[in-house]
Scaffold this active site. Structure first.
Site, short mmCIF file in Angstrom:
data_model
loop_
_atom_site.label_atom_id
_atom_site.label_comp_id
_atom_site.label_asym_id
_atom_site.label_seq_id
_atom_site.Cartn_x
_atom_site.Cartn_y
_atom_site.Cartn_z
CB CYS A 9 5.82 4.40 62.44
SG CYS A 9 6.31 5.53 61.11
CD GLU A 48 12.58 4.26 61.38
OE1 GLU A 48 12.27 3.47 62.28
OE2 GLU A 48 12.31 5.49 61.46
CG HIS A 61 9.43 9.23 61.52
ND1 HIS A 61 8.53 8.24 61.85
CD2 HIS A 61 8.85 10.40 61.89
CE1 HIS A 61 7.46 8.78 62.39
NE2 HIS A 61 7.62 10.10 62.42
#
Length: 158
Positions: free
Chosen positions: A84, A56, A54
Site C-alpha cells: 500500500c 511490510e 502491516h
C-alpha cells in the site's frame, strides 16, 4: 526471477497462512539481503490494534533491528500483496532495492480490503523512487490467501 525468489515468496505466503491461522489478515512479507533471509513476518494489525502493523512495515522494523541500520540498501522485500502507499513509502525510505509481490492492490480491494487504489508503479513514478518492482509473482498462491481468510471469516472463526 529465480528459484531463490520463489523460495522467499513461498516463505512470505506461508507466514501469511500462519497469520490467518492466528486470527490475522492474509498478508506476509520477507526481507532478504545477499541471498540470506533477514526476517519473515505477517500482518498483526488486529493483534496489536496498530493500523500501521502491516507485514511490510513489521518486516522493515525487524530487518532494521537485525542489521542495526535504517538503510536497507541491497535488500529485497517479498510481499504477498502489492504494498500500500504507507508500506511503499517505508520501503522507499529504508532504501530497499527491490519489491516482489503476489496479489495486486486491486485484488485486495476486490475482496473487500480498505485499500487506497494507488499502485506501486504510480508511487514509484510520482515519487521518483529507484526501487525495482516485480508484480504478480506467484499471484495465484497469494490470491488463495484471500480465499482462505474469507472462508474462515465467513465461518465466524474469529
Amino acid at each position: 526471477m529465480n528459484r531463490n525468489d520463489e523460495q522467499y515468496m513461498r516463505m512470505a505466503i506461508e507466514k501469511a497462512r500462519e497469520g490467518v491461522a492466528n486470527g490475522q489478515t492474509p498478508f506476509g512479507a520477507a526481507i532478504v539481503k545477499d541471498g540470506k533471509l533477514i526476517t519473515c513476518v505477517h500482518n498483526v494489525v488486529w493483534q496489536t490494534t496498530d493500523i500501521t502493523a502491516h507485514a511490510e512495515v513489521n518486516a522493515i522494523r525487524e530487518a532494521c533491528k537485525v542489521l542495526n541500520s535504517v538503510d536497507l540498501s541491497g535488500c529485497v522485500i517479498y510481499s504477498t500483496c502489492e504494498p500500500c502507499p504507507m508500506c511503499f513509502s517505508a520501503i522507499h525510505w529504508a532504501k530497499i532495492s527491490k519489491i516482489v509481490y503476489g496479489a495486486s492492490i486491486s485484488d485486495a480491494q476486490n475482496v473487500g480490503f480498505n485499500e487506497l487504489h494507488i499502485s506501486t508503479e504510480t508511487m514509484k513514478e510520482l515519487g521518483g523512487s529507484p526501487v525495482e518492482i516485480v508484480g504478480d509473482f506467484l499471484k495465484n498462491e497469494s490470491l488463495e490467501l484471500f480465499e482462505t481468510f474469507h472462508h474462515l471469516v465467513d465461518k465466524k472463526v474469529y
